[in-house]
Design a protein around this motif. Structure first.
Motif, PDB file in Angstrom:
ATOM      1  N   GLU A 186       0.845  -1.198   0.000  1.00 41.42           N
ATOM      2  CA  GLU A 186       0.000   0.000   0.000  1.00 41.42           C
ATOM      3  C   GLU A 186       0.878   1.245   0.000  1.00 41.42           C
ATOM      4  N   MET A 187       0.323   2.324  -0.463  1.00 41.89           N
ATOM      5  CA  MET A 187       1.082   3.572  -0.569  1.00 41.89           C
ATOM      6  C   MET A 187       1.601   4.027   0.788  1.00 41.89           C
ATOM      7  N   ARG A 188       0.827   3.817   1.819  1.00 42.56           N
ATOM      8  CA  ARG A 188       1.256   4.283   3.138  1.00 42.56           C
ATOM      9  C   ARG A 188       2.337   3.379   3.750  1.00 42.56           C
ATOM     10  N   LEU A 210       6.876   1.394  -5.925  1.00 36.71           N
ATOM     11  CA  LEU A 210       6.336   1.508  -4.570  1.00 36.71           C
ATOM     12  C   LEU A 210       7.442   1.631  -3.532  1.00 36.71           C
ATOM     13  N   CYS A 211       8.403   2.495  -3.864  1.00 37.83           N
ATOM     14  CA  CYS A 211       9.478   2.844  -2.933  1.00 37.83           C
ATOM     15  C   CYS A 211       9.463   4.354  -2.723  1.00 37.83           C
ATOM     16  N   ARG A 212       9.781   4.760  -1.530  1.00 38.51           N
ATOM     17  CA  ARG A 212       9.706   6.188  -1.190  1.00 38.51           C
ATOM     18  C   ARG A 212      11.095   6.805  -1.240  1.00 38.51           C
ATOM     19  N   PHE A 213      11.192   7.956  -1.935  1.00 31.16           N
ATOM     20  CA  PHE A 213      12.437   8.714  -2.016  1.00 31.16           C
ATOM     21  C   PHE A 213      12.473   9.788  -0.939  1.00 31.16           C
ATOM     22  N   SER A 214      13.681  10.159  -0.567  1.00 32.07           N
ATOM     23  CA  SER A 214      13.886  11.281   0.358  1.00 32.07           C
ATOM     24  C   SER A 214      14.224  12.512  -0.477  1.00 32.07           C
ATOM     25  N   TRP A 215      13.338  13.493  -0.477  1.00 29.22           N
ATOM     26  CA  TRP A 215      13.459  14.609  -1.402  1.00 29.22           C
ATOM     27  C   TRP A 215      14.597  15.565  -1.055  1.00 29.22           C
ATOM     28  N   GLU A 230       8.015   3.862 -10.532  1.00 32.17           N
ATOM     29  CA  GLU A 230       6.591   3.544 -10.627  1.00 32.17           C
ATOM     30  C   GLU A 230       5.950   3.700  -9.253  1.00 32.17           C
ATOM     31  N   TYR A 231       4.778   4.305  -9.240  1.00 34.81           N
ATOM     32  CA  TYR A 231       4.053   4.555  -7.995  1.00 34.81           C
ATOM     33  C   TYR A 231       4.967   5.249  -6.990  1.00 34.81           C
ATOM     34  N   ALA A 232       5.567   6.343  -7.426  1.00 39.14           N
ATOM     35  CA  ALA A 232       6.480   7.100  -6.567  1.00 39.14           C
ATOM     36  C   ALA A 232       5.907   8.478  -6.288  1.00 39.14           C
ATOM     37  N   GLU A 233       6.259   9.014  -5.147  1.00 44.23           N
ATOM     38  CA  GLU A 233       5.884  10.383  -4.790  1.00 44.23           C
ATOM     39  C   GLU A 233       7.091  11.266  -5.049  1.00 44.23           C
ATOM     40  N   LEU A 234       6.928  12.217  -5.967  1.00 41.24           N
ATOM     41  CA  LEU A 234       8.039  13.034  -6.412  1.00 41.24           C
ATOM     42  C   LEU A 234       7.672  14.509  -6.349  1.00 41.24           C
ATOM     43  N   SER A 235       8.686  15.339  -6.335  1.00 44.13           N
ATOM     44  CA  SER A 235       8.496  16.785  -6.401  1.00 44.13           C
ATOM     45  C   SER A 235       9.307  17.325  -7.570  1.00 44.13           C
ATOM     46  N   ASP A 236       8.950  18.502  -8.036  1.00 38.84           N
ATOM     47  CA  ASP A 236       9.685  19.099  -9.156  1.00 38.84           C
ATOM     48  C   ASP A 236      11.142  19.352  -8.775  1.00 38.84           C
ATOM     49  N   ASP A 237      11.375  19.776  -7.541  1.00 40.47           N
ATOM     50  CA  ASP A 237      12.741  20.047  -7.110  1.00 40.47           C
ATOM     51  C   ASP A 237      13.570  18.759  -7.077  1.00 40.47           C
ATOM     52  N   PHE A 238      12.954  17.677  -6.626  1.00 44.57           N
ATOM     53  CA  PHE A 238      13.697  16.413  -6.573  1.00 44.57           C
ATOM     54  C   PHE A 238      14.003  15.897  -7.979  1.00 44.57           C
TER      55      PHE A 238
END
Length: 260
Positions: A186-188, A210-215, A230-238
């Protein structure tokens, strides 16, 4: 066999000169041992002991040992065996240990490790402990370097985090160039990638799901050519940090990823 005595010149022993047989007092030819004895075989005449056919017993015959099968599989060099291993999933690589005595432990020196968490049909879900299976292979691996390490379709739970940490510690120690970590969770409950991964200068291909990066970490991947998230949470700065820290990047793939 017919024997005939013929007044032919004699061959002296130890030389090539010829002599005629001695005559008796009455003028006839002597019939002593000096007279050559010929044996008539059909139409051919040959003096015994002078013209001989090669003995059949002296002809070399092929032995059975020359036709014995050779163990060609065991004679293959390690480089060829490892090249064969690179096209096989790890479960089939391990099965090759039954081919010969030399192959019994050869799989432990393979440089390509690929694990797939899809449960085989003949395995019960409760008895198929995929994380423990993956955990046992790095302990048996004897190769000083590993080129590929793939773990796909892993049903990840928070309790599996120590094991995944150990796998990535192994990846760092063997300087793996091709890393794939594809999880099912799951995402959480996504797995948080370790901070050291962002500075692995030897990485050439990285695929994560489904792995989380440290921005807030700096990215330094000078050899990275292929990156798939895939299925990652990203930011423009990262993303900008990734592009700055990956000067030879050739392929960037984002699938089902969200931004902040």
């Amino acid at each position: 066999m017919v024997r005939a005595y013929w007044p032919l010149p004699l061959i002296s022993e130890g030389c090539h000169s010829l002599k005629t047989p001695p005559t008796m007092a009455n003028g006839s030819l002597g019939t002593s041992a000096e007279t050559l004895e010929f044996q008539i075989h059909g139409d051919a005449l040959r003096p015994p002991g002078i013209l001989r056919r090669p003995s059949k017993s002296r002809q070399r015959k092929p032995t059975f040992s020359s036709f014995e099968p050779r163990d060609l599989i065991s004679a293959l060099p390690d480089a060829v065996i490892h090249h064969i291993f690179s096209f096989l999933p790890l479960k089939d690589v391990i099965k090759t240990s039954v081919l010969s005595k030399r192959w019994r432990c050869t799989w432990t020196s393979t440089t390509h490790l690929a694990f797939n968490g899809v449960r085989p049909r003949n395995h019960d879900a409760s008895s198929f402990d995929f994380p423990s299976l993956v955990d046992s292979v790095p302990e048996a691996c004897t190769s000083p370097t590993v080129k590929k390490f793939h773990v796909t379709d892993l049903q990840y739970h928070e309790a599996d985090r120590p094991k995944v940490d150990r796998w990535l510690h192994f990846v760092a120690g063997r300087r793996v160039e091709d890393l794939c970590l594809s999880l099912i969770t799951e995402m959480r409950s996504m797995y948080i990638l370790p901070p050291s991964l962002y500075c692995w200068s030897w990485l050439v291909r990285l695929e994560v799901s489904l792995c989380r990066f440290s921005w807030d970490l700096t990215v330094s991947w000078p050899c990275l050519k292929v990156l798939s998230m895939e299925y990652a949470e990203l930011s423009d700065d990262f993303l900008r940090r990734i592009l700055r820290g990956s000067p030879v990047l050739e392929s960037l793939e984002l699938r089902q990823s969200v931004g902040a």
